[in-house]
Write a protein that holds these residues in place. Structure first.
Motif, PDB file in Angstrom:
ATOM      1  N   PRO A   9      -2.657  14.830 -31.492  1.00  0.00           N
ATOM      2  CA  PRO A   9      -2.805  16.136 -32.160  1.00  0.00           C
ATOM      3  C   PRO A   9      -3.578  16.067 -33.474  1.00  0.00           C
ATOM      4  CG  PRO A   9      -0.546  15.841 -31.424  1.00  0.00           C
ATOM      5  CD  PRO A   9      -1.252  14.539 -31.173  1.00  0.00           C
ATOM      6  N   PHE A  10      -3.419  15.010 -34.243  1.00  0.00           N
ATOM      7  CA  PHE A  10      -4.155  14.922 -35.504  1.00  0.00           C
ATOM      8  C   PHE A  10      -5.649  14.762 -35.238  1.00  0.00           C
ATOM      9  CE2 PHE A  10      -6.135  12.192 -38.759  1.00  0.00           C
ATOM     10  CZ  PHE A  10      -6.157  13.128 -39.789  1.00  0.00           C
ATOM     11  N   ARG A  11      -6.008  13.934 -34.257  1.00  0.00           N
ATOM     12  CA  ARG A  11      -7.424  13.783 -33.901  1.00  0.00           C
ATOM     13  C   ARG A  11      -8.001  15.111 -33.417  1.00  0.00           C
ATOM     14  NH1 ARG A  11      -9.698   9.791 -36.524  1.00  0.00           N
ATOM     15  NH2 ARG A  11      -9.088   7.701 -35.889  1.00  0.00           N
ATOM     16  N   ARG A  12      -7.205  15.835 -32.665  1.00  0.00           N
ATOM     17  CA  ARG A  12      -7.670  17.165 -32.201  1.00  0.00           C
ATOM     18  C   ARG A  12      -7.870  18.104 -33.375  1.00  0.00           C
ATOM     19  NH1 ARG A  12      -5.672  19.205 -26.390  1.00  0.00           N
ATOM     20  NH2 ARG A  12      -6.190  17.263 -25.331  1.00  0.00           N
ATOM     21  N   TRP A  13      -6.972  18.025 -34.353  1.00  0.00           N
ATOM     22  CA  TRP A  13      -7.147  18.841 -35.557  1.00  0.00           C
ATOM     23  C   TRP A  13      -8.487  18.493 -36.207  1.00  0.00           C
ATOM     24  CZ3 TRP A  13      -7.765  17.245 -40.639  1.00  0.00           C
ATOM     25  CH2 TRP A  13      -7.780  18.277 -41.594  1.00  0.00           C
ATOM     26  N   GLN A  14      -8.767  17.183 -36.325  1.00  0.00           N
ATOM     27  CA  GLN A  14     -10.047  16.772 -36.926  1.00  0.00           C
ATOM     28  C   GLN A  14     -11.218  17.324 -36.121  1.00  0.00           C
ATOM     29  OE1 GLN A  14      -9.620  12.417 -36.943  1.00  0.00           O
ATOM     30  NE2 GLN A  14      -9.884  12.482 -39.167  1.00  0.00           N
ATOM     31  N   MET A  15     -11.122  17.205 -34.801  1.00  0.00           N
ATOM     32  CA  MET A  15     -12.200  17.700 -33.933  1.00  0.00           C
ATOM     33  C   MET A  15     -12.432  19.194 -34.163  1.00  0.00           C
ATOM     34  SD  MET A  15     -12.152  17.937 -29.748  1.00  0.00           S
ATOM     35  CE  MET A  15     -11.098  19.402 -29.699  1.00  0.00           C
ATOM     36  N   LEU A  42     -15.762  16.774 -27.976  1.00  0.00           N
ATOM     37  CA  LEU A  42     -16.489  18.029 -28.153  1.00  0.00           C
ATOM     38  C   LEU A  42     -17.096  18.139 -29.551  1.00  0.00           C
ATOM     39  CD1 LEU A  42     -14.017  20.552 -26.442  1.00  0.00           C
ATOM     40  CD2 LEU A  42     -15.988  19.377 -25.432  1.00  0.00           C
ATOM     41  N   ALA A  43     -16.474  17.502 -30.542  1.00  0.00           N
ATOM     42  CA  ALA A  43     -17.045  17.543 -31.898  1.00  0.00           C
ATOM     43  C   ALA A  43     -18.424  16.883 -31.899  1.00  0.00           C
ATOM     44  CB  ALA A  43     -16.118  16.847 -32.886  1.00  0.00           C
ATOM     45  N   ASP A  44     -18.562  15.778 -31.162  1.00  0.00           N
ATOM     46  CA  ASP A  44     -19.869  15.114 -31.094  1.00  0.00           C
ATOM     47  C   ASP A  44     -20.891  16.022 -30.412  1.00  0.00           C
ATOM     48  OD1 ASP A  44     -19.161  12.362 -32.150  1.00  0.00           O
ATOM     49  OD2 ASP A  44     -17.685  12.593 -30.556  1.00  0.00           O
ATOM     50  N   ILE A  45     -20.463  16.699 -29.339  1.00  0.00           N
ATOM     51  CA  ILE A  45     -21.386  17.604 -28.641  1.00  0.00           C
ATOM     52  C   ILE A  45     -21.811  18.737 -29.571  1.00  0.00           C
ATOM     53  CG2 ILE A  45     -21.592  19.278 -26.745  1.00  0.00           C
ATOM     54  CD1 ILE A  45     -19.847  17.502 -25.051  1.00  0.00           C
ATOM     55  N   CYS A  46     -20.819  19.297 -30.275  1.00  0.00           N
ATOM     56  CA  CYS A  46     -21.073  20.438 -31.158  1.00  0.00           C
ATOM     57  C   CYS A  46     -22.117  20.065 -32.221  1.00  0.00           C
ATOM     58  CB  CYS A  46     -19.746  20.849 -31.784  1.00  0.00           C
ATOM     59  SG  CYS A  46     -19.783  22.399 -32.644  1.00  0.00           S
ATOM     60  N   VAL A  47     -21.996  18.877 -32.790  1.00  0.00           N
ATOM     61  CA  VAL A  47     -22.937  18.470 -33.834  1.00  0.00           C
ATOM     62  C   VAL A  47     -24.272  18.044 -33.213  1.00  0.00           C
ATOM     63  CG1 VAL A  47     -23.369  16.835 -35.716  1.00  0.00           C
ATOM     64  CG2 VAL A  47     -21.097  17.854 -35.438  1.00  0.00           C
TER      65      VAL A  47
END
Ligand code: GSH
Ligand code: GSH
Lengths: 238, 259
Positions: free
Chosen positions: B87-93, B189-194
């Motif tokens: 959950p914390f990693r998802r928060w970061q994402m 998804l954060a990598d894709i978004c950026v």
């Protein structure tokens, strides 16, 4: 867990509603936005954005309320609040985003005008400690938003009401047959509309009553009043 | 049935394309020519009355918010998970995607469209331009197009966008000095978004995005450009994006990596 929050902060209210829905009582630290405590150096050391809420959990400091709501839902899965299937979850998240891009920033501007917001000189001294974009937004507020910006913000709020009514046309809740994080995130903002003279469509008024009746919302209803502070920055490009 | 109505594999328009290729999900690509303003024409407005791209339609369910749609794609289809479990990693994402969507991507769009699109309108018939503006449904979009068409973006706004993009480049380089990917140990998804807006920066912002100034961001850009899924999505373009991406791969020395 320790939640930094402020009465009158809609974003804080969303987090407290979800805590109550989960039956969890975090430790609370109350900030006074009327006296700009969110810009004090003590608070800025905890949250450089100078905004509430902020959740301290497992030694970490979490900001950005909708991401906090999802964090809570994933950490405490019962009862599940993000939605029962991928479609509901998409809709809940769509609203979690819309509230940040369209509702909260425009509400802050309309509210500042309606409540004749002002910042006393001693609080203005604290602006220098904010991030440049927060400082710039506050300087705009102190100058007073121009007529064009006010018209655009009012229009955006009325459009948001229509959009909410669209999703509520055949459903009791925004994402369908169950209360979700989408309702929790949007409600505290829209609950301020009528106090500020911003009308809502009938379907939205009924939904407001339905949400207000939940025990989780009853528990914090005294904190749902509007305060003349800024919200998220309005979009700078579309 | 899964249909993606969108323009090039670029920015919001590209997010579902990257995501679906990474997951290996088949879909139908309905090309919307943004250069020809097809996203403001009746055929597309029938799919998305807001006139923004992308629009993703899955078995009759239409999604027009690209970041929540990426989470939908990750949930609704088989294939490699594109969100961390913790959950914390998802928060970061999610916080990173919010920062990207609300702050960084609009700043880059302001800069790029003022450089590339605005000059094309110079000398066009103002009445014709007004007619084009009148077809744009969202008022906030109409106002950005108006600034482009009439060269009216305040220079201070562009300077502020430059500041924010430079700030984001430094910030992401910092994260990537500590983590392999933007939300920790796994590609997400954060990598894709950026990546959807950063893929071209080694050429577009050469002064800031290079091995000396932002080595960790460069390491990450190489890793992204070498991924077969992202590469395949970049190859779907019909315009300059695909060529641009090939030029960047050449520059980064990953031209053959996934060929
Ligand atoms: N994106 C943030 C926005 C938080 C926000 O704007 N909070 C308001 C109160 S609801 C605030 O702290 N304003 C005080 C200020 O800007 O000084 C979130 O979702 O948590
Ligand atoms: N809220 C949408 C916005 C999508 C969006 O801004 N798309 C851009 C292309 S990257 C667009 O439609 N631009 C054309 C226009 O505004 O006319 C999302 O996040 O997916």
């Amino acid at each position: 867990m320790l939640l930094h929050y402020a009465p009158g902060s809609a974003h804080s209210a969303a987090v407290r509603i979800v805590f109550a829905e989960k039956g969890i009582e975090p430790e609370l630290r109350k900030l006074d936005m009327v006296h700009f405590e969110q810009h004090s150096s003590a608070y800025l050391a905890i949250n450089c954005h100078g905004t509430v809420p902020l959740l301290e959990a497992e030694g970490r400091k979490l900001f950005e309320s909708f991401a906090i709501l999802e964090y809570l839902d994933e950490t405490y899965p019962e009862p599940p609040l993000i939605g029962g299937d991928p479609r509901q979850r998409y809709i809940a998240r769509k609203w979690g985003k819309y509230v940040e891009t369209h509702i909260a920033p425009n509400l802050a501007i309309a509210r500042w005008a309606a409540l004749h917001g002002r910042m006393p000189a001693e609080a203005q001294a604290g602006l220098a400690n904010l991030l440049p974009e927060r400082c710039a937004l506050w300087l705009r507020a102190i100058d007073g938003f121009d007529r064009e910006q006010l018209a655009a913000s009012t229009h955006a709020i009325l459009a948001a009401g229509q959009r909410l009514a669209g999703d509520l046309a055949n459903n009791p809740w925004l994402a369908g047959d169950a209360f979700t994080l989408g309702d929790a995130a949007v409600y505290p903002h829209v609950a301020q509309f009528e106090t500020l003279g911003l009308p809502v469509p009938a379907a939205v008024a009924e939904w407001l009553r339905r949400v207000a009746a939940r025990p989780s919302v009853q528990a914090i209803r005294e904190d749902l009043f509007p305060v003349a502070v800024m919200g998220p920055e309005p979009g700078r490009w579309g | 049935m899964l249909e993606v109505h969108t323009w090039e594999p670029n920015a919001n328009s590209g997010k579902p394309l990257f995501c679906l290729h990474e997951k290996g999900v088949p879909f139908t690509y309905r090309y919307v020519d943004m250069g020809a303003h097809e996203h403001h024409a009746p055929a597309f407005l029938a799919v998305n009355p807001d006139g923004t791209i992308p629009a993703i339609v899955h078995d009759g369910f239409t999604m027009t918010e690209s970041t929540p749609a990426m989470e939908y794609i990750d949930e609704a289809f088989a294939g490699p998970a594109l969100r961390p479990k913790d959950p914390f990693r998802r928060w970061q994402m999610r916080v990173l995607m919010r920062f990207m969507d609300n702050v960084v991507a609009p700043s880059l769009a302001m800069i790029a469209s003022n450089r590339l699109a605005a000059p094309r309108f110079a000398g066009e018939d103002p009445d014709e331009l007004r007619r084009k503006l009148d077809r744009i449904p969202l008022p906030e979009r109409r106002s950005t197009w108006e600034k482009l068409m009439f060269q009216a973006t305040p220079p201070d706004d562009i300077a502020e966008s430059e500041r924010r993009v430079s700030d984001a480049i430094r910030r992401f380089d910092g994260i990537l000095s500590r983590e392999e990917w933007l939300a920790g140990e796994s590609f997400s998804l954060a990598d894709i978004c950026v990546f959807a807006t950063f893929y071209g920066l080694p050429l577009a912002r050469e002064d800031e995005v290079n091995d000396a100034a932002s080595p960790h961001l460069m390491r990450w850009l190489r890793a992204c450009h070498a991924r077969p899924g992202l590469q395949a999505a970049l190859k779907m373009g019909k315009g300059f994006v695909t060529q641009r991406a090939a030029d960047v791969r050449q520059k980064l020395g990953v031209a053959e990596a996934a060929a």
